[in-house]
Design a protein around this motif. Structure first.
Motif, PDB file in Angstrom:
ATOM      1  N   ARG A 248       9.040   2.301   9.677  1.00  0.00           N
ATOM      2  CA  ARG A 248       7.968   1.833   8.801  1.00  0.00           C
ATOM      3  C   ARG A 248       7.486   2.972   7.911  1.00  0.00           C
ATOM      4  O   ARG A 248       7.263   2.803   6.708  1.00  0.00           O
ATOM      5  CB  ARG A 248       6.789   1.282   9.612  1.00  0.00           C
ATOM      6  CG  ARG A 248       7.028  -0.067  10.259  1.00  0.00           C
ATOM      7  CD  ARG A 248       5.809  -0.543  11.012  1.00  0.00           C
ATOM      8  NE  ARG A 248       4.788  -1.065  10.093  1.00  0.00           N
ATOM      9  CZ  ARG A 248       3.531  -0.667  10.072  1.00  0.00           C
ATOM     10  NH1 ARG A 248       3.119   0.273  10.905  1.00  0.00           N
ATOM     11  NH2 ARG A 248       2.673  -1.201   9.232  1.00  0.00           N
TER      12      ARG A 248
ATOM     13  N   TYR B 179       4.669  -4.137  -1.406  1.00  0.00           N
ATOM     14  CA  TYR B 179       4.909  -3.782  -2.810  1.00  0.00           C
ATOM     15  C   TYR B 179       4.412  -4.887  -3.741  1.00  0.00           C
ATOM     16  O   TYR B 179       3.728  -4.608  -4.740  1.00  0.00           O
ATOM     17  CB  TYR B 179       6.403  -3.536  -3.026  1.00  0.00           C
ATOM     18  CG  TYR B 179       6.775  -3.292  -4.473  1.00  0.00           C
ATOM     19  CD1 TYR B 179       6.540  -2.062  -5.073  1.00  0.00           C
ATOM     20  CD2 TYR B 179       7.358  -4.305  -5.230  1.00  0.00           C
ATOM     21  CE1 TYR B 179       6.876  -1.838  -6.404  1.00  0.00           C
ATOM     22  CE2 TYR B 179       7.696  -4.099  -6.564  1.00  0.00           C
ATOM     23  CZ  TYR B 179       7.447  -2.867  -7.143  1.00  0.00           C
ATOM     24  OH  TYR B 179       7.777  -2.651  -8.456  1.00  0.00           O
TER      25      TYR B 179
ATOM     26  N   LEU C 204       0.423  -1.298   5.402  1.00  0.00           N
ATOM     27  CA  LEU C 204       1.249  -0.831   4.296  1.00  0.00           C
ATOM     28  C   LEU C 204       0.764  -1.363   2.956  1.00  0.00           C
ATOM     29  O   LEU C 204       0.834  -0.659   1.944  1.00  0.00           O
ATOM     30  CB  LEU C 204       2.705  -1.235   4.518  1.00  0.00           C
ATOM     31  CG  LEU C 204       3.391  -0.757   5.806  1.00  0.00           C
ATOM     32  CD1 LEU C 204       4.888  -1.025   5.735  1.00  0.00           C
ATOM     33  CD2 LEU C 204       3.136   0.716   6.067  1.00  0.00           C
ATOM     34  N   ASP C 205       0.289  -2.611   2.934  1.00  0.00           N
ATOM     35  CA  ASP C 205      -0.136  -3.178   1.649  1.00  0.00           C
ATOM     36  C   ASP C 205      -1.378  -2.480   1.111  1.00  0.00           C
ATOM     37  O   ASP C 205      -1.438  -2.108  -0.067  1.00  0.00           O
ATOM     38  CB  ASP C 205      -0.357  -4.693   1.773  1.00  0.00           C
ATOM     39  CG  ASP C 205      -1.283  -5.102   2.906  1.00  0.00           C
ATOM     40  OD1 ASP C 205      -1.803  -4.211   3.622  1.00  0.00           O
ATOM     41  OD2 ASP C 205      -1.506  -6.325   3.071  1.00  0.00           O
TER      42      ASP C 205
ATOM     43  N   ARG D 132       9.690   3.909  -0.650  1.00  0.00           N
ATOM     44  CA  ARG D 132       9.203   3.048  -1.716  1.00  0.00           C
ATOM     45  C   ARG D 132       8.197   3.789  -2.602  1.00  0.00           C
ATOM     46  O   ARG D 132       8.194   3.628  -3.831  1.00  0.00           O
ATOM     47  CB  ARG D 132       8.570   1.787  -1.128  1.00  0.00           C
ATOM     48  CG  ARG D 132       8.119   0.761  -2.168  1.00  0.00           C
ATOM     49  CD  ARG D 132       9.287   0.231  -2.994  1.00  0.00           C
ATOM     50  NE  ARG D 132      10.244  -0.476  -2.178  1.00  0.00           N
ATOM     51  CZ  ARG D 132      10.226  -1.791  -1.934  1.00  0.00           C
ATOM     52  NH1 ARG D 132       9.273  -2.553  -2.451  1.00  0.00           N
ATOM     53  NH2 ARG D 132      11.161  -2.346  -1.176  1.00  0.00           N
TER      54      ARG D 132
ATOM     55  N   ALA E 247      10.179   3.778   5.345  1.00  0.00           N
ATOM     56  CA  ALA E 247      10.255   2.720   4.329  1.00  0.00           C
ATOM     57  C   ALA E 247       9.128   2.884   3.321  1.00  0.00           C
ATOM     58  O   ALA E 247       9.332   2.735   2.111  1.00  0.00           O
ATOM     59  CB  ALA E 247      10.189   1.350   4.999  1.00  0.00           C
ATOM     60  N   PHE E 248       7.942   3.189   3.822  1.00  0.00           N
ATOM     61  CA  PHE E 248       6.805   3.371   2.916  1.00  0.00           C
ATOM     62  C   PHE E 248       7.021   4.574   2.008  1.00  0.00           C
ATOM     63  O   PHE E 248       6.815   4.491   0.783  1.00  0.00           O
ATOM     64  CB  PHE E 248       5.518   3.559   3.718  1.00  0.00           C
ATOM     65  CG  PHE E 248       4.290   3.690   2.859  1.00  0.00           C
ATOM     66  CD1 PHE E 248       3.578   2.566   2.471  1.00  0.00           C
ATOM     67  CD2 PHE E 248       3.857   4.938   2.417  1.00  0.00           C
ATOM     68  CE1 PHE E 248       2.454   2.682   1.664  1.00  0.00           C
ATOM     69  CE2 PHE E 248       2.746   5.065   1.620  1.00  0.00           C
ATOM     70  CZ  PHE E 248       2.032   3.932   1.233  1.00  0.00           C
TER      71      PHE E 248
ATOM     72  N   LYS F   7      11.607  -4.127   6.515  1.00  0.00           N
ATOM     73  CA  LYS F   7      11.948  -4.280   5.091  1.00  0.00           C
ATOM     74  C   LYS F   7      11.122  -5.393   4.451  1.00  0.00           C
ATOM     75  O   LYS F   7      10.602  -5.247   3.335  1.00  0.00           O
ATOM     76  CB  LYS F   7      13.435  -4.583   4.917  1.00  0.00           C
ATOM     77  CG  LYS F   7      13.868  -4.690   3.449  1.00  0.00           C
ATOM     78  CD  LYS F   7      15.340  -4.996   3.307  1.00  0.00           C
ATOM     79  CE  LYS F   7      15.747  -5.023   1.838  1.00  0.00           C
ATOM     80  NZ  LYS F   7      14.954  -5.990   1.034  1.00  0.00           N
TER      81      LYS F   7
ATOM     82  N   GLU G  80       8.228  -6.485   5.457  1.00  0.00           N
ATOM     83  CA  GLU G  80       6.842  -6.023   5.390  1.00  0.00           C
ATOM     84  C   GLU G  80       6.630  -5.112   4.186  1.00  0.00           C
ATOM     85  O   GLU G  80       5.633  -5.234   3.470  1.00  0.00           O
ATOM     86  CB  GLU G  80       6.477  -5.285   6.680  1.00  0.00           C
ATOM     87  CG  GLU G  80       5.048  -4.783   6.698  1.00  0.00           C
ATOM     88  CD  GLU G  80       4.733  -3.885   7.886  1.00  0.00           C
ATOM     89  OE1 GLU G  80       3.534  -3.610   8.114  1.00  0.00           O
ATOM     90  OE2 GLU G  80       5.682  -3.427   8.564  1.00  0.00           O
ATOM     91  N   MET G  81       7.596  -4.222   3.946  1.00  0.00           N
ATOM     92  CA  MET G  81       7.471  -3.287   2.833  1.00  0.00           C
ATOM     93  C   MET G  81       7.581  -4.012   1.501  1.00  0.00           C
ATOM     94  O   MET G  81       6.847  -3.706   0.557  1.00  0.00           O
ATOM     95  CB  MET G  81       8.559  -2.209   2.947  1.00  0.00           C
ATOM     96  CG  MET G  81       8.359  -1.016   2.017  1.00  0.00           C
ATOM     97  SD  MET G  81       6.867  -0.087   2.398  1.00  0.00           S
ATOM     98  CE  MET G  81       5.880  -0.380   0.934  1.00  0.00           C
ATOM     99  N   ASP G  82       8.476  -4.979   1.414  1.00  0.00           N
ATOM    100  CA  ASP G  82       8.606  -5.762   0.180  1.00  0.00           C
ATOM    101  C   ASP G  82       7.315  -6.516  -0.122  1.00  0.00           C
ATOM    102  O   ASP G  82       6.872  -6.577  -1.278  1.00  0.00           O
ATOM    103  CB  ASP G  82       9.775  -6.749   0.294  1.00  0.00           C
ATOM    104  CG  ASP G  82      11.133  -6.063   0.259  1.00  0.00           C
ATOM    105  OD1 ASP G  82      11.197  -4.889  -0.178  1.00  0.00           O
ATOM    106  OD2 ASP G  82      12.134  -6.685   0.664  1.00  0.00           O
TER     107      ASP G  82
END
Length: 332
Positions: A20, A303, A81-82, A27, A23-24, A296, A298-300
């Motif tokens: 996680r 974003y 993350l958001d 991005r 990924a953050f 992935k 969650e990260m999308d």
């Protein structure tokens, strides 16, 4: 894996947290290089095992202070993350309503996160003050203080550690030693092989561990946190690790020898943890792929949330600058 037996849930949680964080950071780097973010960012790619293991050792109500390279710590402490990416975008849906940005994410009430800090070593006395508050209030919380190897040469480090030791404050000083402060090799500006050995000067425990193994980091921080919570005072935990990028996003880091990154990739905690989970039959390939796809997605979603969020109104430029709910404007 460490010698002790840990649950499948814990080990997969540590792996999930590491990917996680990466990924953050990946991005965030993409957005920065496309000119989508204002200011600069300092990424912790390569250091994910430290954040994941250390924060897993904390109780939910424990406090944390972090650094300019603090995204991973925030995520590991429970950050969303958001809201984090929205903060990097300067959007009002971010943790600080878009006014803090990368180096000043904080959430005192929700995450007990005392904030990232753009000043090297500045979080150390803040964490010590938090630990003093816990001792005065008798709340049994521990404060975890992240700092880099070069911050250990700041006066704030020595003054705060001395005070914490003298007053037996419940704080864990965690040094992420990635061997470089900007472009300076730490061994060119210190006369000791480790940072943790400085604990001897304050007669407190100090240990140096492999910061690329989240389980080893967890064990070291858990021991130090339990020690502090029992009223015994602070410890220094030094985690040896690597930052894959330069000091800031875009720094080519040509001041480092080639073997630095060769060792960094060899010791990378994420692929090594994945391989061990499979080798020791803790998880199947299908289970790990499912975790990776979950991250992935969650990260999308984070974003999309950040991009779609609105900027704060210009009229709010001077709000949220000072805390005035008490005479001294302190968080705790």
């Amino acid at each position: 894996m460490a010698k002790k037996k840990y649950s499948k849930e814990m080990l997969i949680d540590l792996y999930r947290m590491m990917i996680r964080i990466r990924a953050f950071e990946t991005r965030a780097a993409e957005c920065f290089t496309k000119g989508m973010l204002a200011g600069n960012i300092h990424l912790c790619i390569g250091q994910e095992a430290v954040a994941a293991g250390a924060c897993y050792a904390l109780e939910k109500e424990d406090y944390m202070a972090t650094t300019h390279r603090g995204h991973g710590h925030t995520i590991a402490k429970g950050g969303k993350l958001d809201k984090m990416l929205a903060e990097l975008f300067g959007k009002k849906t971010g943790y600080c309503n878009g006014k803090g940005g990368s180096m000043h994410i904080a959430d005192v009430e929700g995450l007990h996160h005392l904030g990232a800090n753009g000043i090297v070593g500045a979080g150390i006395p803040i964490a010590t003050g938090s630990a003093l508050a816990s001792k005065v209030l008798g709340d049994k919380h521990v404060t975890l203080c992240f700092f880099g190897d070069s911050a250990s040469n700041q006066g704030t480090f020595h003054e705060a550690v001395n005070m914490a030791a003298a007053w037996k404050l419940p704080v864990v000083f965690l040094c992420e030693n990635n061997k470089y402060g900007v472009s300076t090799n730490i061994h060119s500006v210190t006369n000791t092989d480790t940072i943790a050995v400085r604990a001897k000067g304050y007669d407190i425990p100090g240990t140096t561990v492999d910061g690329n193994d989240p389980v080893i980091v967890y064990e070291a921080v858990k021991e130090a946190a339990d020690f502090a919570r029992a009223g015994n005072g602070p410890s220094i935990v030094e985690c040896i690790t690597y930052r894959h990028q330069g000091h800031y996003c875009g720094d080519p880091a040509n001041y480092r020898p080639a073997e630095y990154m060769e060792n960094a990739h060899k010791d990378d905690g994420i692929p090594n943890m994945r391989a061990r989970l499979l080798d020791e039959k803790v998880a199947t390939e299908e289970e790990l792929v499912a975790v990776e796809e979950e991250v992935k997605a969650e990260m999308d979603a984070a974003y999309e949330f950040a991009v779609a969020s609105e900027y704060p109104d210009p009229s709010e430029a001077t709000t949220d600058v000072y805390s005035s709910d008490n005479e001294r404007s302190v968080a705790r």
